[in-house]
Design a protein around this motif. Structure first.
Motif, PDB file in Angstrom:
ATOM      1  N   ASP A  89      -7.772  -5.528 -31.051  1.00  0.00           N
ATOM      2  CA  ASP A  89      -7.569  -4.115 -30.443  1.00  0.00           C
ATOM      3  C   ASP A  89      -6.283  -4.606 -29.108  1.00  0.00           C
ATOM      4  OD1 ASP A  89      -9.204  -2.586 -31.423  1.00  0.00           O
ATOM      5  OD2 ASP A  89     -10.695  -2.658 -29.877  1.00  0.00           O
ATOM      6  N   GLN A  90      -6.192  -5.932 -28.737  1.00  0.00           N
ATOM      7  CA  GLN A  90      -5.279  -6.212 -27.656  1.00  0.00           C
ATOM      8  C   GLN A  90      -3.924  -6.463 -28.547  1.00  0.00           C
ATOM      9  OE1 GLN A  90      -7.427  -9.676 -26.128  1.00  0.00           O
ATOM     10  NE2 GLN A  90      -8.137  -8.530 -24.458  1.00  0.00           N
ATOM     11  N   LEU A  91      -3.969  -7.062 -29.872  1.00  0.00           N
ATOM     12  CA  LEU A  91      -2.936  -7.440 -30.388  1.00  0.00           C
ATOM     13  C   LEU A  91      -2.096  -5.822 -30.841  1.00  0.00           C
ATOM     14  CD1 LEU A  91      -4.384 -10.414 -32.338  1.00  0.00           C
ATOM     15  CD2 LEU A  91      -2.197 -10.418 -30.911  1.00  0.00           C
ATOM     16  N   PHE A  92      -3.180  -5.161 -31.308  1.00  0.00           N
ATOM     17  CA  PHE A  92      -2.771  -3.788 -31.588  1.00  0.00           C
ATOM     18  C   PHE A  92      -1.804  -3.066 -30.782  1.00  0.00           C
ATOM     19  CE2 PHE A  92      -6.758  -3.066 -34.551  1.00  0.00           C
ATOM     20  CZ  PHE A  92      -6.233  -4.085 -35.441  1.00  0.00           C
ATOM     21  N   LYS A  93      -2.269  -3.195 -29.596  1.00  0.00           N
ATOM     22  CA  LYS A  93      -1.471  -2.598 -28.412  1.00  0.00           C
ATOM     23  C   LYS A  93      -0.153  -3.148 -28.255  1.00  0.00           C
ATOM     24  CE  LYS A  93      -5.586  -1.270 -25.691  1.00  0.00           C
ATOM     25  NZ  LYS A  93      -6.220  -1.631 -24.378  1.00  0.00           N
ATOM     26  N   VAL A  94      -0.024  -4.540 -28.406  1.00  0.00           N
ATOM     27  CA  VAL A  94       1.373  -5.322 -28.136  1.00  0.00           C
ATOM     28  C   VAL A  94       2.141  -4.700 -29.556  1.00  0.00           C
ATOM     29  CG1 VAL A  94       2.354  -7.597 -28.299  1.00  0.00           C
ATOM     30  CG2 VAL A  94       0.347  -7.243 -26.873  1.00  0.00           C
ATOM     31  N   ILE A  95       1.598  -4.940 -30.426  1.00  0.00           N
ATOM     32  CA  ILE A  95       2.449  -4.591 -31.856  1.00  0.00           C
ATOM     33  C   ILE A  95       2.926  -2.963 -31.834  1.00  0.00           C
ATOM     34  CG2 ILE A  95       2.238  -4.142 -34.271  1.00  0.00           C
ATOM     35  CD1 ILE A  95      -0.177  -6.292 -34.249  1.00  0.00           C
ATOM     36  N   THR A  96       2.160  -2.077 -31.233  1.00  0.00           N
ATOM     37  CA  THR A  96       2.596  -0.819 -31.323  1.00  0.00           C
ATOM     38  C   THR A  96       3.514  -0.829 -30.239  1.00  0.00           C
ATOM     39  OG1 THR A  96       0.343   0.194 -31.777  1.00  0.00           O
ATOM     40  CG2 THR A  96       1.868   1.458 -30.585  1.00  0.00           C
ATOM     41  N   ALA A  97       3.663  -1.235 -29.175  1.00  0.00           N
ATOM     42  CA  ALA A  97       4.791  -1.086 -28.167  1.00  0.00           C
ATOM     43  C   ALA A  97       5.952  -1.866 -28.583  1.00  0.00           C
ATOM     44  CB  ALA A  97       4.288  -2.022 -26.828  1.00  0.00           C
ATOM     45  N   LEU A  98       5.925  -3.102 -29.464  1.00  0.00           N
ATOM     46  CA  LEU A  98       7.157  -3.621 -30.085  1.00  0.00           C
ATOM     47  C   LEU A  98       7.642  -2.797 -31.109  1.00  0.00           C
ATOM     48  CD1 LEU A  98       5.953  -7.409 -30.146  1.00  0.00           C
ATOM     49  CD2 LEU A  98       7.500  -6.053 -28.297  1.00  0.00           C
ATOM     50  N   GLU A  99       6.806  -2.110 -31.988  1.00  0.00           N
ATOM     51  CA  GLU A  99       7.506  -1.388 -32.783  1.00  0.00           C
ATOM     52  C   GLU A  99       8.182  -0.073 -32.826  1.00  0.00           C
ATOM     53  OE1 GLU A  99       3.768  -1.411 -36.425  1.00  0.00           O
ATOM     54  OE2 GLU A  99       3.832   0.012 -34.663  1.00  0.00           O
ATOM     55  N   ALA A 100       8.125   0.242 -31.448  1.00  0.00           N
ATOM     56  CA  ALA A 100       8.963   1.545 -30.643  1.00  0.00           C
ATOM     57  C   ALA A 100      10.334   1.180 -30.422  1.00  0.00           C
ATOM     58  CB  ALA A 100       8.141   1.999 -29.370  1.00  0.00           C
ATOM     59  N   LEU A 101      10.707  -0.287 -30.529  1.00  0.00           N
ATOM     60  CA  LEU A 101      11.873  -0.899 -30.154  1.00  0.00           C
ATOM     61  C   LEU A 101      12.719  -1.017 -31.382  1.00  0.00           C
ATOM     62  CD1 LEU A 101      10.836  -3.454 -27.541  1.00  0.00           C
ATOM     63  CD2 LEU A 101      11.376  -1.100 -26.994  1.00  0.00           C
ATOM     64  N   PRO A 102      13.819   0.003 -31.700  1.00  0.00           N
ATOM     65  CA  PRO A 102      14.394   0.110 -32.830  1.00  0.00           C
ATOM     66  C   PRO A 102      15.231  -1.276 -33.208  1.00  0.00           C
ATOM     67  CG  PRO A 102      15.329   1.382 -31.406  1.00  0.00           C
ATOM     68  CD  PRO A 102      13.916   0.876 -30.646  1.00  0.00           C
ATOM     69  N   GLN A 103      15.663  -2.275 -32.245  1.00  0.00           N
ATOM     70  CA  GLN A 103      16.200  -3.203 -32.385  1.00  0.00           C
ATOM     71  C   GLN A 103      15.507  -4.683 -33.010  1.00  0.00           C
ATOM     72  OE1 GLN A 103      16.864  -3.405 -28.027  1.00  0.00           O
ATOM     73  NE2 GLN A 103      17.162  -5.582 -28.434  1.00  0.00           N
ATOM     74  N   LEU A 104      14.338  -4.362 -32.945  1.00  0.00           N
ATOM     75  CA  LEU A 104      13.450  -5.273 -33.457  1.00  0.00           C
ATOM     76  C   LEU A 104      13.381  -5.595 -34.868  1.00  0.00           C
ATOM     77  CD1 LEU A 104      10.581  -5.855 -30.598  1.00  0.00           C
ATOM     78  CD2 LEU A 104      12.800  -7.085 -30.819  1.00  0.00           C
ATOM     79  N   LYS A 105      13.531  -6.636 -35.379  1.00  0.00           N
ATOM     80  CA  LYS A 105      13.204  -6.577 -37.065  1.00  0.00           C
ATOM     81  C   LYS A 105      11.862  -7.443 -37.391  1.00  0.00           C
ATOM     82  CE  LYS A 105      18.121  -6.796 -38.011  1.00  0.00           C
ATOM     83  NZ  LYS A 105      19.300  -7.678 -38.519  1.00  0.00           N
TER      84      LYS A 105
END
Length: 332
Positions: free
Chosen positions: A170-186
Motif C-alpha cells: 500500500d505504501q509503495l502504491f501511493k508512491v507509484i501513483t504520485a510519480l505516474e502523475a508526473l509526465p516527464q518521468l519515464k
C-alpha cells in the motif's frame, strides 16, 4: 448482538521477516558453528547489528565458518580495524538538501524510501547512514514531486534504502501513483536485496500494479554469489518477468566471497537462468568496518578479463566504482 472480530493477517513476507535472527549466538547455533568462533566475533555487533532472515541462513553450509553467504552477514572482529581511506560516509550522501532524497545524477533522483533492511550486509556502504534523519513520509513525497517538477532533466526515479521493498504494498502504491502523475518521468527503478534474502516479498499484487503503470519498471536485485540464486528465487523472478518488469543484478566484489572467476561466472549463468541480466560488478565502497572485504583494482581487472574470456558479453557485468561527486559510475 456480538461484535464481529476482524483478524488482520500479515502477508507471508512480513511473517517471515518477524522471525529474523539478530543474535550471533542464535545464528551460530542454527548453523552449528564453533562456539569459540561465534563468541570471538560477538562484539562486532556493537558496530553494526546482525540481522538475517531464516531463509537466507538456510542457504548456508552448517559448520562452515568460511561459507560465502555467512561471511557477508556475520559480525567479524576485523570490523574494528581502522584503515586509511575507509570512512563512515564514503559517497558523501549524509548532508543532502532534502531528507530522504539524493539528486546524485543529472537525469535520476534517488529516494531513501525505507531505512531498514531484511539483512544487514557487513560491507554495506550505508551501514553508518543516519536513517533516523531521512524519514520518507508524506512531506518528503511532496518535496520529491516538487523537485522533479523543477528540473525537466529528471526522467527516472530510483527507490533505494535501506531497502525500498521493506515498505508494504500500500505504501509503495501511493508512491507509484504520485510519480505516474508526473509526465516527464519515464522509468521507475527499484534497487532491492529483499528478493534474494526474502523471495516471498515479490508479491503478485505488487507485480500487477507495476505492470499497469505507465512507467517502465526495472527491478535491480543484489546477489553476490551463485548460492543465493535458488529455485525459490528463480520462481519468484519468473513470475515478475511475466509482468513486463525488467530484471537486472548488481554485485559487490568481496574478498573471500566472490573474488574468483569461477564464482563470478557461475553467478552470471545462474542469474541469466533466472531471467536476470548481470548489470554492475562494484568495487567495494570504502566504508569504515569493511576493509577486510577489499581487493585491489588490479585483481578486479584480472577477474573481469577472465570473465570476458569465458562468457558472452551480455553476461559480463560492468566493473565500476562509485566516486562521490562524479556524474556517473566510474569504469575501472
Amino acid at each position: 448482538m456480538s461484535s464481529l472480530n476482524i483478524i488482520s493477517v500479515r502477508p507471508q513476507w512480513q511473517q517471515e521477516l518477524a522471525q529474523s535472527i539478530s543474535d550471533p549466538t542464535e545464528l551460530g547455533a542454527f548453523l552449528r558453528l564453533p562456539e569459540s568462533w561465534t563468541a570471538q566475533n560477538q562484539t562486532a555487533r556493537e558496530l553494526f547489528p546482525l540481522r538475517i532472515t531464516r531463509y537466507f541462513a538456510s542457504l548456508m553450509k552448517p559448520g562452515d565458518i568460511h561459507d560465502p553467504l555467512l561471511l557477508q552477514v556475520m559480525p567479524n572482529q576485523a570490523e574494528f580495524e581502522q584503515k586509511e581511506g575507509f570512512v563512515a560516509d564514503p559517497l558523501e550522501e549524509q548532508s543532502g538538501d532534502h531528507a530522504g532524497i539524493l539528486h546524485k545524477y543529472k537525469s535520476r533522483v534517488l529516494v531513501i524510501l525505507r531505512g531498514g533492511c531484511a539483512i544487514n550486509c557487513r560491507y554495506c556502504f550505508r551501514r553508518h547512514f543516519p536513517y533516523q534523519d531521512h524519514h520518507f513520509g508524506r512531506t518528503q513525497l511532496q518535496q520529491l514531486v516538487e523537485l522533479i517538477q523543477s528540473d525537466e532533466a529528471i526522467n527516472e526515479v530510483i527507490l533505494s534504502g535501506g531497502d525500498p521493498l521493506m515498505a508494504n504494498d500500500d505504501q509503495l502504491f501511493k508512491v507509484i501513483t504520485a510519480l505516474e502523475a508526473l509526465p516527464q518521468l519515464k522509468r521507475l527503478r527499484i534497487h532491492s536485496r529483499l528478493p534474494v534474502v526474502l523471495p516471498s516479498r515479490l508479491t503478485e499484487e505488487l507485480a500487477r500494479r507495476l505492470q499497469v503503470s505507465r512507467l517502465q519498471t526495472i527491478l535491480v536485485i543484489h546477489a553476490n554469489h551463485p548460492h543465493e540464486v535458488t529455485n525459490t528465487l528463480k520462481g519468484a523472478l519468473a513470475r515478475w518477468a511475466q509482468h513486463d518488469i525488467t530484471l537486472l543484478n548488481q554485485s559487490v566484489l568481496l574478498a573471500g566471497v566472490n573474488d574468483s572467476a569461477d564464482t563470478l561466472a557461475d553467478l552470471s549463468e545462474a542469474l541469466f537462468d533466472a531471467k536476470v541480466i548481470p548489470y554492475y560488478l562494484h568495487q567495494l565502497d570504502k566504508v569504515a568496518g569493511a576493509s577486510h572485504f577489499a581487493i585491489s583494482d588490479e585483481r578486479a581487472r584480472e577477474l573481469e578479463q577472465q570473465l570476458r574470456a569465458r562468457l558472452p558479453g551480455f553476461l559480463v557485468p560492468k566493473l565500476v566504482r562509485e566516486i562521490a561527486g562524479e556524474a556517473s559510475k566510474t569504469p575501472l
